[in-house]
Design an enzyme around this catalytic site. Structure first.
Site, PDB file in Angstrom:
ATOM      1  N   ARG A 183     -51.885   7.473   4.227  1.00 27.41           N
ATOM      2  CA  ARG A 183     -53.070   6.613   4.260  1.00 27.41           C
ATOM      3  C   ARG A 183     -53.129   5.895   5.603  1.00 27.41           C
ATOM      4  NH1 ARG A 183     -50.373   5.790  -0.700  1.00 27.41           N
ATOM      5  NH2 ARG A 183     -51.585   6.374  -2.555  1.00 27.41           N
ATOM      6  N   LYS A 207     -48.428   2.246  -1.672  1.00 26.17           N
ATOM      7  CA  LYS A 207     -48.964   1.274  -2.612  1.00 26.17           C
ATOM      8  C   LYS A 207     -47.875   0.821  -3.578  1.00 26.17           C
ATOM      9  CE  LYS A 207     -53.812   2.760  -2.629  1.00 26.17           C
ATOM     10  NZ  LYS A 207     -54.930   3.249  -3.477  1.00 26.17           N
ATOM     11  N   HIS A 276     -59.164   8.922   5.844  1.00 26.82           N
ATOM     12  CA  HIS A 276     -58.970   9.385   4.472  1.00 26.82           C
ATOM     13  C   HIS A 276     -59.426  10.829   4.328  1.00 26.82           C
ATOM     14  CE1 HIS A 276     -57.288   7.564   0.935  1.00 26.82           C
ATOM     15  NE2 HIS A 276     -58.201   8.128   0.157  1.00 26.82           N
ATOM     16  N   ARG A 279     -56.579  12.909   5.302  1.00 22.13           N
ATOM     17  CA  ARG A 279     -55.604  12.910   4.202  1.00 22.13           C
ATOM     18  C   ARG A 279     -56.017  13.928   3.136  1.00 22.13           C
ATOM     19  NH1 ARG A 279     -51.935   9.754   1.102  1.00 22.13           N
ATOM     20  NH2 ARG A 279     -52.575   9.265  -1.030  1.00 22.13           N
ATOM     21  N   HIS A 302     -48.996   9.503  -4.729  1.00 20.09           N
ATOM     22  CA  HIS A 302     -49.809   9.159  -5.885  1.00 20.09           C
ATOM     23  C   HIS A 302     -48.902   8.739  -7.036  1.00 20.09           C
ATOM     24  CE1 HIS A 302     -53.339  11.903  -4.448  1.00 20.09           C
ATOM     25  NE2 HIS A 302     -53.429  10.676  -3.958  1.00 20.09           N
ATOM     26  N   TYR A 311     -57.664  17.632  -6.441  1.00 19.97           N
ATOM     27  CA  TYR A 311     -57.700  18.637  -5.374  1.00 19.97           C
ATOM     28  C   TYR A 311     -57.651  20.061  -5.899  1.00 19.97           C
ATOM     29  CZ  TYR A 311     -56.522  14.601  -2.527  1.00 19.97           C
ATOM     30  OH  TYR A 311     -56.535  13.373  -1.932  1.00 19.97           O
TER      31      TYR A 311
END
Length: 330
Positions: A183, A207, A276, A279, A302, A311
């Site tokens: 990110r 994150k 993004h 990414r 994730h 995806y």
């Protein structure tokens, strides 16, 4: 005085409530700085909607005492009518639930009013995704920009070394974004010590303060090596250990990285996209190349496999080709 009473007293005003909620999100939930800012903005907007003035000392007690689920739904409905994206509405609903649960536990609300608040279904669409050929063209254009500094060594300030350093930085940032799928916030937070050049891996803090190790390939390794050789000519005393630097020699910020990607896309003549988008392009190409979902989930950081599954649509053609080749009744 009990803990709940202390929390209630500290949150009597708009500023006190926002400050206490911010500390909860940061210290107890461990959310990223970006998410904390977004949730605080959402709560501030909700307070304004509920009639709480925007002065820091404005009391919030009456608004919280009368807060109901219908108020939250009305707030979201107003934004929807104003054209807010479903992803924005989903995030704001999540902010409501986080605030309501925290406020109820601390005695600020008599009930967890947002417990039954549903999030609008976010758009499943992905941002612009480059084809492998377009991604190559973008990165080749960044390399050409480095070569051009030899012919036109000027950054607008008559400083050839600085012009070359900026071009090398841009190329290294683009190669890293595409090679690792990180990110933009993760790229900006990278330190020199996060890069293991011998193993071609990076330590990334994602994150929720989740740390992961991501690999990168030869082109990114060469771009990083070239950039690190020129980094000193751009670094300011405040640069510290930051891997990527902005034009003023301090740690680069996400806005500058977005500008780098937009410029590179325009230069290469490929569809415009942001970090993004790179990414997503990386994830798409890795999946299309045969990687399994769990590996891509780990690469991207994730927390849920469901996020990575977005995806899978890009691999439909590859799946059809494998089916036609392998299944006897295809």
């Amino acid at each position: 005085m009990s803990d709940s009473a202390s929390a209630s007293a500290a949150c009597d005003t708009r500023a006190g409530l926002l400050d206490a909620f911010s500390r909860y999100l940061d210290l107890q939930r461990g959310l990223s700085a970006h998410t904390v800012r977004a949730y605080l903005g959402d709560l501030a907007d909700l307070l304004t909607f509920l009639g709480v003035g925007e002065q820091e000392a404005e009391p919030v007690g009456p608004a919280l005492a009368s807060l109901e689920l219908a108020d939250l739904r009305a707030w979201l409905a107003t934004m929807s009518a104003d054209g807010a994206a479903r992803a924005t509405l989903a995030r704001r609903a999540a902010a409501c639930r986080a605030f309501s649960t925290w406020a109820f536990r601390n005695g600020l609300l008599e009930a967890d009013v947002a417990a039954r608040l549903r999030s609008p279904r976010a758009d499943a669409r992905l941002p612009t995704v480059l084809t492998p050929a377009q991604a190559t063209a973008l990165l080749d254009a960044a390399a050409d920009a480095v070569a051009a500094t030899a012919a036109e060594p000027d950054d607008g300030h008559g400083d050839p070394a600085r012009a070359r350093a900026l071009a090398l930085r841009d190329r290294a940032a683009l190669e890293t974004l595409y090679a690792t799928g990180v990110r933009v916030s993760e790229l900006c937070a990278l330190d020199l010590t996060d890069v293991d050049a011998s193993r071609r891996t990076m330590r990334v803090l994602g994150k929720g303060n989740r740390e992961r190790t991501v690999p990168y390939g030869g082109p990114a390794a060469r771009a990083l090596e070239d950039w690190l050789g020129a980094r000193a000519s751009l670094a300011a005393p405040e640069a510290g250990s930051a891997l990527f630097l902005g034009a003023r020699g301090r740690r680069i910020d996400p806005r500058a990285v977005r500008e780098i990607v937009h410029r590179a896309a325009a230069r290469a003549g490929v569809p415009d996209l942001g970090p993004h988008g790179l990414r997503h392009s990386a994830a798409t190409h890795v999946l299309s190349g045969g990687a399994d979902l769990r590996s891509v989930q780990e690469l991207l950081g994730h927390s849920s496999l469901a996020t990575t599954q977005r995806y899978t649509h890009v691999s439909a053609e590859r799946l059809r080709a494998v089916y036609a080749q392998a299944f006897p009744r295809a």
